[in-house]
Design a protein around this motif. Structure first.
Motif, PDB file in Angstrom:
ATOM      1  N   ARG A 117       2.299 -15.746  -6.207  1.00 62.39           N
ATOM      2  CA  ARG A 117       2.340 -14.615  -6.947  1.00 62.39           C
ATOM      3  C   ARG A 117       3.246 -14.213  -8.213  1.00 62.39           C
ATOM      4  O   ARG A 117       2.970 -13.828  -9.176  1.00 62.39           O
ATOM      5  CB  ARG A 117       2.419 -13.422  -5.768  1.00 62.39           C
ATOM      6  CG  ARG A 117       1.262 -13.521  -5.013  1.00 62.39           C
ATOM      7  CD  ARG A 117       1.426 -12.500  -3.648  1.00 62.39           C
ATOM      8  NE  ARG A 117       2.802 -13.180  -3.099  1.00 62.39           N
ATOM      9  CZ  ARG A 117       3.139 -12.786  -1.672  1.00 62.39           C
ATOM     10  NH1 ARG A 117       2.187 -12.138  -0.917  1.00 62.39           N
ATOM     11  NH2 ARG A 117       3.966 -13.333  -0.985  1.00 62.39           N
ATOM     12  N   TRP A 245       6.024  -9.961  -8.706  1.00 58.42           N
ATOM     13  CA  TRP A 245       4.517  -9.586  -8.769  1.00 58.42           C
ATOM     14  C   TRP A 245       4.285  -8.262  -8.078  1.00 58.42           C
ATOM     15  O   TRP A 245       3.490  -7.835  -8.378  1.00 58.42           O
ATOM     16  CB  TRP A 245       4.037 -10.700  -7.711  1.00 58.42           C
ATOM     17  CG  TRP A 245       4.328 -10.697  -6.480  1.00 58.42           C
ATOM     18  CD1 TRP A 245       5.473 -11.531  -5.858  1.00 58.42           C
ATOM     19  CD2 TRP A 245       3.861 -10.088  -5.245  1.00 58.42           C
ATOM     20  NE1 TRP A 245       5.771 -11.078  -4.470  1.00 58.42           N
ATOM     21  CE2 TRP A 245       4.587 -10.182  -4.225  1.00 58.42           C
ATOM     22  CE3 TRP A 245       2.851  -9.133  -5.217  1.00 58.42           C
ATOM     23  CZ2 TRP A 245       4.277  -9.800  -2.997  1.00 58.42           C
ATOM     24  CZ3 TRP A 245       2.259  -8.778  -3.779  1.00 58.42           C
ATOM     25  CH2 TRP A 245       3.176  -9.024  -2.908  1.00 58.42           C
ATOM     26  N   ARG A 246       5.202  -7.569  -7.414  1.00 56.46           N
ATOM     27  CA  ARG A 246       4.628  -6.419  -6.860  1.00 56.46           C
ATOM     28  C   ARG A 246       4.770  -5.582  -8.048  1.00 56.46           C
ATOM     29  O   ARG A 246       3.902  -4.403  -7.658  1.00 56.46           O
ATOM     30  CB  ARG A 246       5.996  -6.086  -5.728  1.00 56.46           C
ATOM     31  CG  ARG A 246       6.019  -6.880  -4.443  1.00 56.46           C
ATOM     32  CD  ARG A 246       6.951  -6.588  -3.549  1.00 56.46           C
ATOM     33  NE  ARG A 246       7.194  -7.550  -2.532  1.00 56.46           N
ATOM     34  CZ  ARG A 246       6.845  -7.386  -1.330  1.00 56.46           C
ATOM     35  NH1 ARG A 246       5.705  -6.501  -1.262  1.00 56.46           N
ATOM     36  NH2 ARG A 246       6.496  -8.130  -0.292  1.00 56.46           N
ATOM     37  N   LEU A 249       1.320  -7.459 -10.320  1.00 54.66           N
ATOM     38  CA  LEU A 249      -0.158  -7.589 -10.160  1.00 54.66           C
ATOM     39  C   LEU A 249      -0.695  -6.542  -9.620  1.00 54.66           C
ATOM     40  O   LEU A 249      -0.132  -5.881  -8.735  1.00 54.66           O
ATOM     41  CB  LEU A 249      -0.042  -8.894  -9.058  1.00 54.66           C
ATOM     42  CG  LEU A 249       0.585 -10.182  -9.456  1.00 54.66           C
ATOM     43  CD1 LEU A 249       0.325 -11.020  -8.313  1.00 54.66           C
ATOM     44  CD2 LEU A 249       0.115 -10.653 -10.745  1.00 54.66           C
ATOM     45  N   THR A 254      -3.506  -9.792  -6.406  1.00 54.63           N
ATOM     46  CA  THR A 254      -2.733 -10.208  -5.278  1.00 54.63           C
ATOM     47  C   THR A 254      -3.775 -10.749  -4.266  1.00 54.63           C
ATOM     48  O   THR A 254      -3.589 -11.744  -3.668  1.00 54.63           O
ATOM     49  CB  THR A 254      -2.005  -9.069  -4.638  1.00 54.63           C
ATOM     50  OG1 THR A 254      -0.993  -8.339  -5.686  1.00 54.63           O
ATOM     51  CG2 THR A 254      -1.435  -9.635  -3.466  1.00 54.63           C
ATOM     52  N   GLU A 258      -4.168 -14.503  -2.719  1.00 58.23           N
ATOM     53  CA  GLU A 258      -3.855 -14.756  -1.394  1.00 58.23           C
ATOM     54  C   GLU A 258      -5.273 -15.408  -0.614  1.00 58.23           C
ATOM     55  O   GLU A 258      -5.148 -15.999   0.437  1.00 58.23           O
ATOM     56  CB  GLU A 258      -3.279 -13.328  -0.633  1.00 58.23           C
ATOM     57  CG  GLU A 258      -2.172 -13.049  -0.969  1.00 58.23           C
ATOM     58  CD  GLU A 258      -1.751 -11.731  -0.363  1.00 58.23           C
ATOM     59  OE1 GLU A 258      -2.337 -11.107   0.272  1.00 58.23           O
ATOM     60  OE2 GLU A 258      -0.447 -11.328  -0.819  1.00 58.23           O
ATOM     61  N   PHE A 273       0.619  -9.944   1.477  1.00 54.41           N
ATOM     62  CA  PHE A 273       0.981  -8.522   1.020  1.00 54.41           C
ATOM     63  C   PHE A 273      -0.018  -7.694   1.728  1.00 54.41           C
ATOM     64  O   PHE A 273      -1.102  -7.841   1.813  1.00 54.41           O
ATOM     65  CB  PHE A 273       0.872  -8.291  -0.376  1.00 54.41           C
ATOM     66  CG  PHE A 273       1.060  -6.658  -0.642  1.00 54.41           C
ATOM     67  CD1 PHE A 273       2.439  -5.997  -0.414  1.00 54.41           C
ATOM     68  CD2 PHE A 273       0.141  -5.780  -1.285  1.00 54.41           C
ATOM     69  CE1 PHE A 273       2.812  -4.624  -0.860  1.00 54.41           C
ATOM     70  CE2 PHE A 273       0.417  -4.493  -1.621  1.00 54.41           C
ATOM     71  CZ  PHE A 273       1.594  -4.045  -1.386  1.00 54.41           C
TER      72      PHE A 273
END
Length: 277
Positions: A117, A245-246, A249, A254, A258, A273
């Protein structure tokens, strides 16, 4: 003085996973001295994916070859290079592992891995891609490099890249997570030196880390430029932040990463996440 064996050592990673930083750390470690090594000494001569080196070593233009011919000659070039070494050759590569090309000549390999990510965010900035296009490249098993100065080598998808390198048995392999390198750089660098059968004192490790700090790399890039920065790229050494990335994205982006990468992510400590946790 710090030492590493006289051998060809692959320094491998999916792009934007810390390969350049590790090259700087090891270059400063081996150089010693009281001044940081010039980042522009990390040239295309330190890789075998340079099209110019390929032409010089083999006296053939790579664009005249089909992929199978180029792969065979790349293996020949690597073997030729390994047999003539008089010092350590830390050879950068972003190739997906192929034993026919990369398996025979190297004594060992070091593989850098990073949360995909965060790779997506960094790759977007580096290559001038939208975040969605960067993710698309990371999820494409048929992806190949497209740099003007490089051979068109097979890159593949992030999960496949990690898997081909970390499950190969052709040579001893040390794996370093980018996040661990950021969290405790001296300890991670010490483990790398040991895994590569090298030697370095704590003072030498500490000096190399200080000479390779993000502030120092950004200072050099601002004052001298960096030859590996792509046209249109604002800067190569950006933030290096873990977990960026938090903030960047979307939930959909995300989930897209994933959905494909989660099994490999979990193997290496990257938890999917879960909103609200």
């Amino acid at each position: 003085m710090a030492t590493l064996p006289t051998a060809l050592i692959w320094l491998a990673s999916y792009p934007k996973s810390g390969n350049t930083w590790m090259r700087v750390l090891l270059a400063n470690l081996l150089a010693g001295g009281d001044r940081p090594k010039d980042i522009n000494d990390l040239s295309e001569d330190e890789t075998l994916i340079s099209r110019w080196r390929f032409c010089d070593d083999l006296l053939v233009e790579p664009d005249t070859l089909d992929p199978a011919e180029q792969a065979r000659l790349r293996a020949t070039q690597a073997t030729f290079t390994a047999r003539r070494l008089t010092s350590t050759f830390l050879c950068k590569t972003h190739d997906r592992f192929d034993p026919a090309v990369l398996g025979a000549p190297a004594a060992r390999a070091l593989y850098l891995i990073r949360d995909p990510r965060d790779v997506a965010v960094s790759l977007s900035h580096h290559a001038g891609l939208s975040t969605d296009d960067a993710i698309g490249q990371m999820l494409d098993p048929a992806a190949r490099s497209h740099g003007a100065m490089q051979l068109r080598y097979p890159l593949g998808d992030w999960a496949g890249h990690v898997t081909t390198w970390t499950t190969q048995t052709d040579m001893p392999l040390a794996v370093v997570r980018y996040e661990d390198l950021r969290a405790d750089t001296p300890a991670a660098l010490s483990r790398v030196v040991g895994a590569l059968s090298g030697a370095a004192t704590p003072d030498e490790i500490g000096r190399a880390v200080a000479h390779s700090s993000l502030d120092e790399l950004q200072r050099q890039e601002a004052s001298r430029g960096f030859r590996e920065r792509l046209p249109g790229q604002k800067r190569f050494f950006r933030t290096g932040r873990v977990g960026e990335w938090r903030d960047v994205l979307t939930p959909a982006q995300t989930t897209r990463i994933e959905a494909v990468c989660a099994p490999v992510m979990k193997l290496w400590g990257y938890a999917p996440f879960h909103p609200g946790e």
